[in-house]
Design an enzyme around this catalytic site. Structure first.
Site, PDB file in Angstrom:
ATOM      1  N   CYS A   2     -13.208  20.413   7.570  1.00  0.00           N
ATOM      2  CA  CYS A   2     -13.592  20.717   6.205  1.00  0.00           C
ATOM      3  C   CYS A   2     -14.598  21.854   6.235  1.00  0.00           C
ATOM      4  O   CYS A   2     -15.058  22.276   7.295  1.00  0.00           O
ATOM      5  CB  CYS A   2     -14.212  19.493   5.527  1.00  0.00           C
ATOM      6  SG  CYS A   2     -13.120  18.059   5.431  1.00  0.00           S
ATOM      7  N   GLY A  28     -10.105  24.139   4.216  1.00  0.00           N
ATOM      8  CA  GLY A  28      -9.569  22.976   3.526  1.00  0.00           C
ATOM      9  C   GLY A  28      -9.076  23.316   2.142  1.00  0.00           C
ATOM     10  O   GLY A  28      -9.767  24.006   1.387  1.00  0.00           O
ATOM     11  N   ASN A 102     -18.206  17.071   7.558  1.00  0.00           N
ATOM     12  CA  ASN A 102     -17.101  17.732   8.245  1.00  0.00           C
ATOM     13  C   ASN A 102     -16.968  17.086   9.609  1.00  0.00           C
ATOM     14  O   ASN A 102     -17.907  17.107  10.408  1.00  0.00           O
ATOM     15  CB  ASN A 102     -17.380  19.231   8.385  1.00  0.00           C
ATOM     16  CG  ASN A 102     -16.323  19.938   9.216  1.00  0.00           C
ATOM     17  OD1 ASN A 102     -15.169  19.519   9.259  1.00  0.00           O
ATOM     18  ND2 ASN A 102     -16.723  21.011   9.891  1.00  0.00           N
ATOM     19  N   GLY A 103     -15.816  16.510   9.905  1.00  0.00           N
ATOM     20  CA  GLY A 103     -15.612  15.857  11.188  1.00  0.00           C
ATOM     21  C   GLY A 103     -14.777  14.603  11.042  1.00  0.00           C
ATOM     22  O   GLY A 103     -14.070  14.413  10.048  1.00  0.00           O
ATOM     23  N   TYR A 261      -8.432  29.042  16.054  1.00  0.00           N
ATOM     24  CA  TYR A 261      -7.694  29.100  14.789  1.00  0.00           C
ATOM     25  C   TYR A 261      -8.527  28.854  13.541  1.00  0.00           C
ATOM     26  O   TYR A 261      -8.385  29.552  12.540  1.00  0.00           O
ATOM     27  CB  TYR A 261      -6.560  28.075  14.838  1.00  0.00           C
ATOM     28  CG  TYR A 261      -5.801  27.899  13.531  1.00  0.00           C
ATOM     29  CD1 TYR A 261      -4.802  28.800  13.162  1.00  0.00           C
ATOM     30  CD2 TYR A 261      -6.088  26.846  12.667  1.00  0.00           C
ATOM     31  CE1 TYR A 261      -4.101  28.651  11.970  1.00  0.00           C
ATOM     32  CE2 TYR A 261      -5.393  26.691  11.479  1.00  0.00           C
ATOM     33  CZ  TYR A 261      -4.405  27.589  11.128  1.00  0.00           C
ATOM     34  OH  TYR A 261      -3.721  27.437   9.949  1.00  0.00           O
ATOM     35  N   SER A 307      -4.791  35.003  12.302  1.00  0.00           N
ATOM     36  CA  SER A 307      -5.739  34.594  13.331  1.00  0.00           C
ATOM     37  C   SER A 307      -5.379  35.067  14.729  1.00  0.00           C
ATOM     38  O   SER A 307      -6.238  35.131  15.604  1.00  0.00           O
ATOM     39  CB  SER A 307      -5.910  33.068  13.320  1.00  0.00           C
ATOM     40  OG  SER A 307      -4.669  32.409  13.284  1.00  0.00           O
ATOM     41  N   ASP A 369       0.931  34.333  19.076  1.00  0.00           N
ATOM     42  CA  ASP A 369       0.362  33.414  18.082  1.00  0.00           C
ATOM     43  C   ASP A 369      -0.919  32.830  18.650  1.00  0.00           C
ATOM     44  O   ASP A 369      -1.145  32.841  19.862  1.00  0.00           O
ATOM     45  CB  ASP A 369       1.354  32.304  17.737  1.00  0.00           C
ATOM     46  CG  ASP A 369       1.119  31.738  16.338  1.00  0.00           C
ATOM     47  OD1 ASP A 369       0.089  32.086  15.712  1.00  0.00           O
ATOM     48  OD2 ASP A 369       1.968  30.967  15.858  1.00  0.00           O
ATOM     49  N   ASP A 370      -1.765  32.294  17.767  1.00  0.00           N
ATOM     50  CA  ASP A 370      -3.027  31.721  18.237  1.00  0.00           C
ATOM     51  C   ASP A 370      -2.796  30.423  19.005  1.00  0.00           C
ATOM     52  O   ASP A 370      -3.501  30.120  19.970  1.00  0.00           O
ATOM     53  CB  ASP A 370      -3.990  31.497  17.071  1.00  0.00           C
ATOM     54  CG  ASP A 370      -3.371  30.681  15.957  1.00  0.00           C
ATOM     55  OD1 ASP A 370      -3.240  29.460  16.114  1.00  0.00           O
ATOM     56  OD2 ASP A 370      -3.017  31.264  14.912  1.00  0.00           O
TER      57      ASP A 370
END
Length: 486
Positions: A2, A28, A102-103, A261, A307, A369-370
């Site tokens: 988040c 998010g 966040n987590g 990313y 990214s 790609d990442d």
């Protein structure tokens, strides 16, 4: 994963928080929420969807106060469809507290029993953030003893919280009538950055705490430092700043996937530039490519925007192969990796990207790609390149194979959804229907991010199966797979 932000200012913070959440939207897109504090009154607005559609003028007018916080959500626990599980969460005692997080907590089963049987607290959702809030409220209540609320009392509550909570958590809370609290788990898995500036009106210090440094810089705050792992900071209503280490054994192990990313390239977290880390990923990846693919077999190097672009530029430079942009991105479609549901992710790939046939026709293309997580996006991209006329398609990942569930705040709970789980690289290439596949090594990813820094380790569980908190076992992973669907 988040995005969170908290502000203590001399002016109303509603617009600052709104602007900050726009900058964090990449973290998010399921829901969003803002809480402000006017004296001892909280004003809260939560809604599903993205920031630019969630707040109307009347909502913003009601968000009065010079201190506040905001959140953008990407659901890893609970329902992505439920606005009731949007953050922030609120409890009325002690004092009144709102909190964002966040987590991902990994001991929610034990916490649920403790909160009901011991703490006698009721949670009204399946959100681990609501559990985190109630644990903090309980510990703060136990520390008060009819005293005035001082920073040390708050820090003691956070210290007790660390002993009860397992997992990853970067959190910001408002305590009614007192100020703003921010704290980070003892491993510092999820990022949290502190900034300050002087008010042009009052000349007092104003403070911002956010997931990424770009938010501070775009709001003219000077980046001060990161919240340390296990540390708590408290800023009172007068803008006075207090901090204390609240963990006995803090160890900084930031999540590697932030740099691969999740974070924006213009952010600096834990003293590490995301952009420079991605450039180094390209440098190291090119070394592996040289060992696997003959340079004469490749005509052009192409990134999957956005990214992977820094890594792709370095791959092209190191290999001496032309760099081209072959995919055009529709910026009005959300990030496919963080969309809930496999079918929704698959459908959105072709809405998000378009392959320009003039760049692919009769060429051997090396796509960078990442990362490759479920393989859904990668397989669609490979097919798009072939449909656009590519002769051969080689595919490379700036990250190692994602073989294990991620339980610290990224929606990868199910091994069976991970294309690299229990497959060799050749088997993955066959699944993706590509001519050759090259992955970054774990060692080189680690060097790309923390090489030359004082940081000793990274949270790389999805690549290695090693969970840094030491509390994640096979029984827990099996339970997660049975309960949560990505």
């Amino acid at each position: 994963m988040c995005g969170i932000v908290g502000i203590v200012s001399s002016d109303d913070v509603n617009q600052q928080i709104y602007d900050s959440l726009l900058l964090l939207q990449h973290r998010g897109q399921d829901s969003t929420g803002i809480a402000t504090m006017e004296n001892t009154i909280f004003h809260i607005h939560k809604a599903k969807g993205q920031v630019n559609t969630a707040y109307r003028t009347r909502d913003m007018r009601n968000l009065i106060g010079k201190i506040g916080l905001g959140h953008v959500r990407y659901a890893t626990k609970g329902s992505a469809e439920s606005v009731e599980e949007a953050q922030p969460f609120y409890v009325n005692a002690p004092y009144g507290i709102v909190l964002i997080h966040n987590g991902n907590l990994t001991n929610t089963r034990d916490l649920e029993k403790q909160l009901f049987n011991i703490d006698k607290r009721h949670t009204n959702s399946s959100s681990d953030t609501e559990m985190l809030l109630n644990v903090f409220a309980t510990e703060l209540q136990d520390q008060i003893h009819n005293q005035e609320l001082e920073p040390d009392i708050i820090f003691d509550a956070v210290k007790s919280l660390h002993k009860r909570i397992q997992g990853s958590y970067a959190s910001i809370a408002l305590i009614s009538g007192h100020g703003l609290l921010a704290f980070r788990d003892p491993f510092g898995i999820r990022p949290l950055v502190i900034g300050k500036r002087l008010s042009s009106k009052t000349k007092k210090e104003e403070w911002m705490v956010a997931s990424e440094s770009l938010v501070l810089e775009n709001n003219d705050y000077q980046v001060v430092r990161d919240v340390e792992p296990g540390e708590a900071i408290f800023i009172n209503l007068n803008g006075e700043f207090f901090s204390k280490q609240c963990s006995e054994n803090p160890i900084l192990c930031p999540c590697a996937f932030e740099y691969v990313y999740l974070a924006r390239p213009d952010s600096i977290m834990n003293g590490i530039s995301v952009y420079k880390a991605r450039l180094k990923m390209g440098d190291y990846l090119s070394e592996t490519i040289k060992e696997t693919i003959k340079s004469g077999d490749v005509d052009v190097v192409m990134p999957i925007p956005d990214s992977s672009r820094p890594a792709a530029m370095q791959v092209a430079r190191q290999l001496g192969i032309e760099y081209r942009e072959g995919f055009f991105k529709n910026r009005y479609v959300g990030r496919t990796f963080i969309m809930p549901g496999q079918q929704k992710r698959k459908k959105s790939v072709r809405q998000k990207l378009n392959a320009m046939s003039t760049e692919f026709k009769n060429k051997n293309v090396l796509i960078v790609d990442d990362s490759i997580v479920r393989g859904t996006t990668s397989k669609e991209i490979v097919q798009m390149a072939k449909d656009a006329g590519a002769n051969k398609v080689f595919f490379t990942s700036a990250a190692p194979p994602v073989r294990f569930p991620h339980v610290y705040g990224i929606n990868m709970p199910n091994r069976d959804e991970l294309i690299a789980h229990d497959r060799t690289i050749r088997e993955i290439a066959d699944q993706l229907e590509i001519d050759n596949l090259v992955y970054q090594s774990v060692e080189n990813l680690c060097k790309s991010i923390i090489g030359g820094t004082s940081i000793k380790d990274l949270e790389m569980s999805c690549f290695t199966g090693k969970y840094v908190t030491g509390t994640v076992n096979r029984e827990y992973l099996n339970w997660v797979e049975n309960v949560y669907k990505s």
